[in-house]
Design a protein around this motif. Structure first.
Motif, PDB file in Angstrom:
ATOM      1  N   PRO A   1      25.194 -15.531  21.227  1.00  0.00           N
ATOM      2  CA  PRO A   1      25.120 -16.668  20.291  1.00  0.00           C
ATOM      3  C   PRO A   1      24.399 -17.887  20.870  1.00  0.00           C
ATOM      4  O   PRO A   1      23.759 -18.638  20.125  1.00  0.00           O
ATOM      5  CB  PRO A   1      26.598 -16.977  20.015  1.00  0.00           C
ATOM      6  CG  PRO A   1      27.307 -15.681  20.260  1.00  0.00           C
ATOM      7  CD  PRO A   1      26.561 -15.031  21.394  1.00  0.00           C
ATOM      8  N   HIS A   2      24.483 -18.093  22.186  1.00  0.00           N
ATOM      9  CA  HIS A   2      23.923 -19.305  22.780  1.00  0.00           C
ATOM     10  C   HIS A   2      22.658 -19.062  23.589  1.00  0.00           C
ATOM     11  O   HIS A   2      21.970 -20.019  23.974  1.00  0.00           O
ATOM     12  CB  HIS A   2      24.965 -19.976  23.676  1.00  0.00           C
ATOM     13  CG  HIS A   2      25.399 -19.132  24.837  1.00  0.00           C
ATOM     14  ND1 HIS A   2      26.198 -18.016  24.681  1.00  0.00           N
ATOM     15  CD2 HIS A   2      25.131 -19.233  26.169  1.00  0.00           C
ATOM     16  CE1 HIS A   2      26.419 -17.476  25.873  1.00  0.00           C
ATOM     17  NE2 HIS A   2      25.775 -18.181  26.780  1.00  0.00           N
ATOM     18  N   ILE A   3      22.325 -17.788  23.859  1.00  0.00           N
ATOM     19  CA  ILE A   3      21.166 -17.495  24.710  1.00  0.00           C
ATOM     20  C   ILE A   3      20.692 -16.067  24.479  1.00  0.00           C
ATOM     21  O   ILE A   3      21.479 -15.185  24.113  1.00  0.00           O
ATOM     22  CB  ILE A   3      21.528 -17.697  26.208  1.00  0.00           C
ATOM     23  CG1 ILE A   3      20.276 -17.556  27.087  1.00  0.00           C
ATOM     24  CG2 ILE A   3      22.592 -16.712  26.653  1.00  0.00           C
ATOM     25  CD1 ILE A   3      20.542 -17.884  28.545  1.00  0.00           C
ATOM     26  N   SER A   4      19.399 -15.859  24.701  1.00  0.00           N
ATOM     27  CA  SER A   4      18.854 -14.497  24.716  1.00  0.00           C
ATOM     28  C   SER A   4      17.997 -14.333  25.959  1.00  0.00           C
ATOM     29  O   SER A   4      17.367 -15.298  26.435  1.00  0.00           O
ATOM     30  CB  SER A   4      18.020 -14.216  23.461  1.00  0.00           C
ATOM     31  OG  SER A   4      16.824 -14.959  23.473  1.00  0.00           O
TER      32      SER A   4
ATOM     33  N   GLN B   1      17.351 -20.652  24.634  1.00  0.00           N
ATOM     34  CA  GLN B   1      18.645 -21.318  24.530  1.00  0.00           C
ATOM     35  C   GLN B   1      18.833 -21.794  23.086  1.00  0.00           C
ATOM     36  O   GLN B   1      17.982 -22.485  22.544  1.00  0.00           O
ATOM     37  CB  GLN B   1      18.704 -22.510  25.487  1.00  0.00           C
ATOM     38  CG  GLN B   1      18.494 -22.149  26.952  1.00  0.00           C
ATOM     39  CD  GLN B   1      18.717 -23.336  27.863  1.00  0.00           C
ATOM     40  OE1 GLN B   1      19.838 -23.832  28.010  1.00  0.00           O
ATOM     41  NE2 GLN B   1      17.636 -23.804  28.487  1.00  0.00           N
ATOM     42  N   PHE B   2      19.963 -21.414  22.499  1.00  0.00           N
ATOM     43  CA  PHE B   2      20.223 -21.752  21.109  1.00  0.00           C
ATOM     44  C   PHE B   2      21.256 -22.861  20.946  1.00  0.00           C
ATOM     45  O   PHE B   2      21.416 -23.400  19.861  1.00  0.00           O
ATOM     46  CB  PHE B   2      20.718 -20.512  20.348  1.00  0.00           C
ATOM     47  CG  PHE B   2      19.755 -19.357  20.415  1.00  0.00           C
ATOM     48  CD1 PHE B   2      18.478 -19.465  19.919  1.00  0.00           C
ATOM     49  CD2 PHE B   2      20.151 -18.152  20.980  1.00  0.00           C
ATOM     50  CE1 PHE B   2      17.590 -18.401  19.966  1.00  0.00           C
ATOM     51  CE2 PHE B   2      19.283 -17.071  21.037  1.00  0.00           C
ATOM     52  CZ  PHE B   2      17.993 -17.200  20.522  1.00  0.00           C
ATOM     53  N   SER B   3      21.977 -23.202  21.997  1.00  0.00           N
ATOM     54  CA  SER B   3      23.019 -24.224  21.898  1.00  0.00           C
ATOM     55  C   SER B   3      22.393 -25.608  21.798  1.00  0.00           C
ATOM     56  O   SER B   3      21.211 -25.811  22.081  1.00  0.00           O
ATOM     57  CB  SER B   3      23.952 -24.155  23.109  1.00  0.00           C
ATOM     58  OG  SER B   3      23.223 -24.384  24.306  1.00  0.00           O
ATOM     59  N   GLY B   4      23.214 -26.602  21.418  1.00  0.00           N
ATOM     60  CA  GLY B   4      22.706 -27.951  21.246  1.00  0.00           C
ATOM     61  C   GLY B   4      22.224 -28.577  22.541  1.00  0.00           C
ATOM     62  O   GLY B   4      21.208 -29.263  22.563  1.00  0.00           O
TER      63      GLY B   4
END
Length: 199
Positions: A41-44, A60-63
């Protein structure tokens, strides 16, 4: 669960450290793997290898974006170039590595990284030795294209040590049980410690 944590932190080596604003990645892929991918959910993280070229894609997908720090095993003993998002970057040899040489890459905060590593030179050398010795035997280590820089003998196994270039020799003292000595190797751009284990 435990299996998921082993996959994320062990195999893919993803270790976010928000306290220090750092995303630390230390992949543990088997050497024969040419591709790997993990979506969280927060990284690939994606990995690909074509001959002497390695690719890593990190998103990185988090804020809160974190600085990137990657510790990567050396496929070869030389670096032709390393680029992050198309720009050539500096790198450093990871000091004090045991078992295999590694390189360290650092990058400032960003939402995505495309990392391209172009290797050169031969693969890291392997030390050749027997698996069993008795007291009084002479042990002779050969390192192929790597040179011996130093050794560490925590069990006081050796005596009359002789370290010259690509060869190391010593006499085995009267000790029993499993034995481990460490030799420091230098090859190309890298230096590392190799454990020598025998009975």
């Amino acid at each position: 669960g435990i299996a998921a944590r082993t996959l994320v932190e062990g195999l893919f080596g993803i270790q976010p450290d928000a306290l220090h604003d750092t995303l630390f990645i230390k992949p543990g892929f088997p050497s024969q793997w040419n591709t790997a991918r993990l979506e969280l959910p927060h990284i690939s993280l994606s990995f690909g290898r074509v001959q002497k070229r390695d690719f890593y894609y990190v998103k990185q997908f988090s804020g809160k974006k974190l600085h990137l720090k990657m510790l990567l095993p050396a496929l070869r003993t030389g670096i032709q170039s390393i680029r992050i998002n198309g720009k050539k970057v500096d790198w450093s040899m990871a000091p004090g590595m045991v078992g295999k040489p590694s390189l360290l890459i650092k990058a400032p905060k960003d939402s995505a990284y495309k990392i391209e590593i172009m290797w050169k030179g031969p693969a890291p050398a392997e030390v050749v030795y027997d698996s069993v010795y008795t007291a009084g035997d002479a042990i002779k280590l050969s390192s192929g294209k790597a040179g011996f820089k130093n050794f560490h003998d925590p069990q006081n196994i050796f005596k009359q040590e002789d370290l010259k270039g690509r060869e190391f020799s010593a006499l085995i003292q009267n000790t029993s049980g499993n034995k481990t000595v460490f030799v420091q190797l230098q090859q190309g751009d890298f230096s590392w410690w190799e454990p020598i284990c025998f009975k």
